[in-house]
Design a protein around this motif. Structure first.
Motif, PDB file in Angstrom:
ATOM      1  N   LEU A 168       0.849  -1.180   0.000  1.00 43.27           N
ATOM      2  CA  LEU A 168       0.000   0.000   0.000  1.00 43.27           C
ATOM      3  C   LEU A 168       0.887   1.233   0.000  1.00 43.27           C
ATOM      4  CD1 LEU A 168      -2.635  -1.113   2.662  1.00 43.27           C
ATOM      5  CD2 LEU A 168      -2.808  -1.259   0.185  1.00 43.27           C
ATOM      6  N   SER A 169       0.434   2.251  -0.708  1.00 46.04           N
ATOM      7  CA  SER A 169       1.243   3.465  -0.786  1.00 46.04           C
ATOM      8  C   SER A 169       1.276   4.178   0.558  1.00 46.04           C
ATOM      9  CB  SER A 169       0.688   4.404  -1.865  1.00 46.04           C
ATOM     10  OG  SER A 169      -0.647   4.746  -1.577  1.00 46.04           O
ATOM     11  N   ASP A 225     -17.233   5.148   8.282  1.00 48.24           N
ATOM     12  CA  ASP A 225     -17.565   4.738   6.919  1.00 48.24           C
ATOM     13  C   ASP A 225     -16.317   4.161   6.276  1.00 48.24           C
ATOM     14  OD1 ASP A 225     -18.584   4.370   4.415  1.00 48.24           O
ATOM     15  OD2 ASP A 225     -18.798   6.501   3.929  1.00 48.24           O
ATOM     16  N   MET A 226     -16.103   2.879   6.483  1.00 47.00           N
ATOM     17  CA  MET A 226     -14.855   2.246   6.077  1.00 47.00           C
ATOM     18  C   MET A 226     -14.771   2.018   4.571  1.00 47.00           C
ATOM     19  SD  MET A 226     -13.735   2.338   9.017  1.00 47.00           S
ATOM     20  CE  MET A 226     -12.118   1.759   8.570  1.00 47.00           C
ATOM     21  N   ASP A 227     -15.925   1.791   3.916  1.00 45.18           N
ATOM     22  CA  ASP A 227     -15.908   1.489   2.486  1.00 45.18           C
ATOM     23  C   ASP A 227     -16.381   2.666   1.642  1.00 45.18           C
ATOM     24  OD1 ASP A 227     -18.472   1.361   3.424  1.00 45.18           O
ATOM     25  OD2 ASP A 227     -18.966  -0.570   2.526  1.00 45.18           O
ATOM     26  N   SER A 228     -16.554   3.835   2.272  1.00 52.22           N
ATOM     27  CA  SER A 228     -16.886   5.074   1.576  1.00 52.22           C
ATOM     28  C   SER A 228     -18.175   4.977   0.773  1.00 52.22           C
ATOM     29  CB  SER A 228     -15.731   5.493   0.646  1.00 52.22           C
ATOM     30  OG  SER A 228     -15.874   6.838   0.240  1.00 52.22           O
ATOM     31  N   SER A 271     -14.493  -9.890   6.034  1.00 49.95           N
ATOM     32  CA  SER A 271     -13.086 -10.234   6.265  1.00 49.95           C
ATOM     33  C   SER A 271     -12.214  -9.059   5.833  1.00 49.95           C
ATOM     34  CB  SER A 271     -12.704 -11.499   5.487  1.00 49.95           C
ATOM     35  OG  SER A 271     -12.971 -11.342   4.098  1.00 49.95           O
ATOM     36  N   TRP A 272     -12.676  -7.852   6.123  1.00 57.70           N
ATOM     37  CA  TRP A 272     -11.993  -6.643   5.675  1.00 57.70           C
ATOM     38  C   TRP A 272     -10.658  -6.415   6.374  1.00 57.70           C
ATOM     39  CZ3 TRP A 272     -16.585  -2.612   5.713  1.00 57.70           C
ATOM     40  CH2 TRP A 272     -17.370  -2.810   4.574  1.00 57.70           C
ATOM     41  N   ASN A 273     -10.539  -6.778   7.647  1.00 55.89           N
ATOM     42  CA  ASN A 273      -9.302  -6.491   8.383  1.00 55.89           C
ATOM     43  C   ASN A 273      -8.379  -7.707   8.331  1.00 55.89           C
ATOM     44  OD1 ASN A 273     -11.466  -7.540   9.985  1.00 55.89           O
ATOM     45  ND2 ASN A 273     -10.230  -7.265  11.825  1.00 55.89           N
ATOM     46  N   LYS A 274      -7.170  -7.481   7.814  1.00 56.77           N
ATOM     47  CA  LYS A 274      -6.210  -8.553   7.589  1.00 56.77           C
ATOM     48  C   LYS A 274      -5.052  -8.456   8.591  1.00 56.77           C
ATOM     49  CE  LYS A 274      -8.396 -10.076   3.959  1.00 56.77           C
ATOM     50  NZ  LYS A 274      -9.136 -11.369   4.004  1.00 56.77           N
ATOM     51  N   GLY A 275      -4.591  -9.606   9.033  1.00 58.35           N
ATOM     52  CA  GLY A 275      -3.433  -9.666   9.917  1.00 58.35           C
ATOM     53  C   GLY A 275      -3.766  -9.575  11.391  1.00 58.35           C
ATOM     54  N   ASP A 276      -5.021  -9.854  11.762  1.00 58.92           N
ATOM     55  CA  ASP A 276      -5.397  -9.813  13.174  1.00 58.92           C
ATOM     56  C   ASP A 276      -4.642 -10.901  13.932  1.00 58.92           C
ATOM     57  OD1 ASP A 276      -6.794 -10.193  15.677  1.00 58.92           O
ATOM     58  OD2 ASP A 276      -8.469  -9.069  14.828  1.00 58.92           O
ATOM     59  N   GLY A 322      -7.176   1.626  -4.155  1.00 60.83           N
ATOM     60  CA  GLY A 322      -7.969   0.896  -5.131  1.00 60.83           C
ATOM     61  C   GLY A 322      -7.813  -0.608  -5.062  1.00 60.83           C
ATOM     62  N   VAL A 323      -7.380  -1.146  -3.921  1.00 64.42           N
ATOM     63  CA  VAL A 323      -7.234  -2.599  -3.778  1.00 64.42           C
ATOM     64  C   VAL A 323      -8.618  -3.241  -3.747  1.00 64.42           C
ATOM     65  CG1 VAL A 323      -6.435  -4.429  -2.227  1.00 64.42           C
ATOM     66  CG2 VAL A 323      -5.052  -2.377  -2.575  1.00 64.42           C
ATOM     67  N   PRO A 324      -8.844  -4.316  -4.459  1.00 66.39           N
ATOM     68  CA  PRO A 324     -10.151  -4.975  -4.445  1.00 66.39           C
ATOM     69  C   PRO A 324     -10.565  -5.360  -3.025  1.00 66.39           C
ATOM     70  CG  PRO A 324      -8.789  -5.863  -6.207  1.00 66.39           C
ATOM     71  CD  PRO A 324      -7.909  -4.969  -5.392  1.00 66.39           C
ATOM     72  N   GLU A 325     -11.858  -5.222  -2.764  1.00 62.72           N
ATOM     73  CA  GLU A 325     -12.381  -5.479  -1.423  1.00 62.72           C
ATOM     74  C   GLU A 325     -12.067  -6.900  -0.952  1.00 62.72           C
ATOM     75  OE1 GLU A 325     -16.817  -5.869   0.295  1.00 62.72           O
ATOM     76  OE2 GLU A 325     -16.380  -3.939  -0.631  1.00 62.72           O
ATOM     77  N   ALA A 326     -12.026  -7.835  -1.876  1.00 60.99           N
ATOM     78  CA  ALA A 326     -11.767  -9.223  -1.511  1.00 60.99           C
ATOM     79  C   ALA A 326     -10.392  -9.407  -0.876  1.00 60.99           C
ATOM     80  CB  ALA A 326     -11.893 -10.121  -2.738  1.00 60.99           C
ATOM     81  N   GLN A 327      -9.449  -8.507  -1.172  1.00 64.42           N
ATOM     82  CA  GLN A 327      -8.117  -8.599  -0.570  1.00 64.42           C
ATOM     83  C   GLN A 327      -8.050  -7.935   0.797  1.00 64.42           C
ATOM     84  OE1 GLN A 327      -4.809  -7.565  -3.150  1.00 64.42           O
ATOM     85  NE2 GLN A 327      -5.982  -8.112  -4.986  1.00 64.42           N
ATOM     86  N   GLY A 328      -9.165  -7.352   1.225  1.00 66.72           N
ATOM     87  CA  GLY A 328      -9.202  -6.711   2.538  1.00 66.72           C
ATOM     88  C   GLY A 328      -9.079  -5.213   2.450  1.00 66.72           C
ATOM     89  N   LEU A 329      -9.887  -4.521   3.241  1.00 66.52           N
ATOM     90  CA  LEU A 329      -9.838  -3.064   3.243  1.00 66.52           C
ATOM     91  C   LEU A 329      -8.761  -2.527   4.170  1.00 66.52           C
ATOM     92  CD1 LEU A 329     -13.569  -1.890   3.161  1.00 66.52           C
ATOM     93  CD2 LEU A 329     -11.847  -1.680   1.373  1.00 66.52           C
TER      94      LEU A 329
END
Length: 704
Positions: free
Chosen positions: A34-35, A326-329, A360-365, A405-412
């Motif tokens: 991520l940038s 509003d996590m997904d805008s 499954s939006w949050n990754k690395g929990d 712009g990462v696809p939602e399936a990869q986690g927000l």
């Protein structure tokens, strides 16, 4: 936040260190990151800044009205009583280094006793535009609970020293309806202070009448969950009366919650309630104000349809906290539920209609025992990242991928500092030192005024509270925007018009509540009138267009964030027919200053004893000014414009704040004869003017 030792999870600091070092030393594929302007370097140190105690909660706000954020800390918690403290930011009025802090408890919290406090809130309780303090206390089975306390800021209506506080607990608690006599403190007469087992208490305008009400959560003695949580409505003059019953007859109001939030989750402009659940299911209550009023049941327990029927039930006993954003805008508020699936945090997506589903939006929990979530935009890209305060282990940050712009399936959201292969954010953002222990609360705000968001960490067990200064150094350039505002139709009754506006921004709701938000209207294309809007909580604001207007009314809303970015809504036009006369008439004719033409606005009722609000905006920062009031004026061309309020009958000296604004509140005098005209105007020092002074517009009031 009171916890149970049995819920703590053993966590190896050695394994954490190895994981972080591996992430830092690895050579990641740049396409899989991520940038971030300076990955891994945004929070280099955790500085001891807010004392050492059994600290349970921190809150931020500008208590001395000098334009920077100060800090209050709730101490005592689940141990013996301790003193709550206040830290003043050394910037601005103090003339020191912004983002450094001085303990001024002895001088500002006058006579404050030791308490076992779980929550502390900076909130304007009496409507005079300065911040008061509410402290929620927990109590024990031995003392039958403790009284929660209130401290009123002595600025504003009190006409004393702003940023100093006197206790007004007895006057705050008004009529009690559902509180058992056994819980009343002192005389058992259905009035005044009462003992409870409180953890988190939040304020919001639940009945949409323009002031902030209180939801007082309770978990009962020893977490038995056999004590009702309660609602208290603001009836003016910092007095709160109990609303009982506040929910439908079948609702469960005996909660085991450590945290509640108030916000509009279904898009109908009234504030709903979400309550976390320790040893129980989290709850959601729908506010019925907008659709059928409050006559029967103000709130309905909607947990079955909102969570259970959608498969979003809690798993495990440790849902300590909930946070909305509003996590997904998409405009509505989603929910971060701490430890919702055993010790895993879960993001619930708002699917509309007050229904939520697990994601499954949050990754690395890491599945450790967490305490709290706060939203911020630490990397300045405009989306909401997340800070997690961890009770057992290392607090962490999740970076949002929405702006990338990462696809939602990869986690927000991706936890920073995780090894390669499992995260798009491999660079650790949290400090290495002093980032372990009982982290019970976090607050995210720009504490040093450099435009990026810093983090405050509240630590229990006398481990020392910390300040994480963000070294990004890139000011926020993302203006607030509007989810929706009231669309007023044509009307003919001549009444006041209530306008509500829902704001969205890359910050937590408690910071958005401090934004300068204005309702700007004009009649038949005439001069604009600027009316300050009050925060309702939940990123929502309320303002009034006064009654008595006859003509075409055009209005818009403007909202300015801490960095000076201003969002402007679209313009709405409606026709109002009235046989009355506007109570407040803008005469215009201000003069140009360093920040444009200063705007003076008055609003409120002109019934004797009713509150009246005054605002002055767009002036020089920290400038001396004079407010003039004249009953029989003779306009005079002077100071480069028209002075309407001369000769004045009343002259009030004042100073604008560090943002070039002045807000004041008073009550309309009793016995004012009908038809009495008065003209109001301000003259402000401004070095950018050839006269050294500028004029605001003039406002004429006509008593009904």
């Amino acid at each position: 936040m009171q916890r149970s030792a049995s819920h703590a999870v053993a966590f190896s600091r050695v394994h954490i260190s190895i994981a972080l070092i591996a992430a830092l030393l690895a050579a990641p594929d740049s396409a899989a990151q991520l940038s971030d302007l300076q990955p891994g370097h945004n929070f280099p140190a955790a500085v001891a800044a807010f004392g050492t105690g059994r600290s349970e909660n921190i809150d931020v706000g500008d208590v001395d009205e000098d334009g920077d954020y100060d800090v209050v800390v709730a101490n005592g918690g689940e141990g013996a009583a301790q003193a709550n403290v206040i830290y003043i930011n050394n910037g601005n009025l103090q003339g020191g280094v912004p983002g450094t802090f001085t303990d001024e408890t002895a001088a500002r919290f006058l006579g404050v006793p030791n308490d076992t406090s779980q929550d502390i809130e900076l909130v304007d309780l009496d409507g005079d535009f300065d911040l008061d303090v509410f402290v929620a206390n927990r109590g024990t089975t031995v003392n039958g609970g403790e009284v929660s306390r209130v401290y009123i800021n002595q600025g504003g209506l009190q006409h004393g020293n702003v940023g100093t506080f006197l206790e007004e607990t007895d006057a705050f608690w008004g009529t009690l309806v559902g509180v058992p006599l056994s819980q009343e403190d002192g005389v058992q007469d259905g009035q005044g202070p009462w003992r409870d087992f409180s953890c988190d208490c939040d304020f919001g305008d639940l009945d949409a009448d323009g002031d902030l009400d209180l939801f007082n959560s309770s978990y009962g003695p020893n977490f038995t969950g056999n004590t009702d949580s309660r609602i208290f409505l603001n009836v003016g003059n910092a007095r709160f009366d109990e609303l009982w019953p506040w929910a439908d007859a079948s609702a469960d109001t005996k909660l085991l919650t450590l945290d509640i939030d108030l916000a509009d989750f279904d898009g109908d402009f009234d504030l709903d309630i979400v309550a976390s659940g320790r040893d129980s299911q989290a709850r959601i209550y729908r506010n019925n104000l907008s659709d059928r009023g409050w006559a029967a049941d103000p709130f309905t327990d909607a947990t079955q349809t909102a969570l259970l029927a959608t498969g979003a039930a809690v798993i495990g006993p440790s849902n300590y906290e909930t946070e909305f954003g509003d996590m997904d805008s998409d405009g509505d508020f989603d929910l971060w539920m701490v430890d919702y699936d055993d010790f895993s945090d879960v993001l619930l997506r708002n699917d509309g209609g007050l229904m939520f589903s697990k994601t499954s939006w949050n990754k690395g929990d890491p599945s450790v025992d967490d305490s709290e979530c706060d939203f911020l935009d630490y990397d300045g890209d405009g989306d909401l990242d997340a800070f997690i305060a961890t009770f057992s282990g290392t607090s962490r940050i999740y970076q949002s991928s929405l702006a990338d712009g990462v696809p939602e399936a990869q986690g927000l959201l991706h936890r920073t500092g995780t090894p390669l292969g499992g995260s798009l954010a491999p660079w650790v953002e949290t400090p290495f030192a002093n980032n372990v222990g009982q982290h019970l609360d976090g607050e995210c705000a720009d504490m040093d005024g450099d435009g990026d968001t810093d983090i405050l960490v509240c630590k229990g067990a006398n481990q020392g509270n910390r300040y994480w200064e963000n070294a990004l150094g890139v000011p926020d350039t993302h203006a607030p925007h509007f989810q929706q505002i009231t669309v007023q139709g044509d009307k003919a009754d001549g009444s006041d018009t209530v306008i509500q506006a829902q704001v969205r921004d890359n910050a937590s709701a408690y910071i958005v509540a401090f934004y300068t938000t204005s309702l700007i209207y004009s009649v038949d294309g005439g001069p604009a009138t600027c009316v300050p809007m009050s925060s309702m909580g939940g990123m929502q604001f309320r303002g009034l267009i006064p009654g008595g207007i006859d003509g075409s009314v055009a209005y818009r809303v403007e909202c300015t964030d801490d960095a000076g970015n201003t969002g402007v809504s679209g313009t709405t036009v409606y026709l109002q027919a009235s046989s009355g006369t506007p109570l407040w008439q803008n005469l215009g004719c201000g003069t140009l200053g360093v920040h444009g033409i200063p705007k003076l606005s008055l609003s409120g009722s002109q019934i004797g004893g009713s509150p009246v609000a005054l605002s002055l905006v767009d002036t020089a920062f920290g400038a001396p000014c004079l407010l003039w009031l004249a009953f029989a004026p003779t306009p005079l061309n002077a100071i480069g414009g028209t002075v309407y309020a001369l000769p004045f009958n009343v002259q009030v000296p004042a100073f604008t704040d560090a943002g070039g604004m002045l807000f004041a509140s008073t009550t309309w005098p009793l016995g004012m004869p009908p038809g009495t005209e008065a003209t109001w105007q301000a003259v402000i020092a401004d070095g950018n003017s050839v006269h050294g002074l500028v004029l605001s517009n003039a406002v004429k009031s006509i008593s009904p």
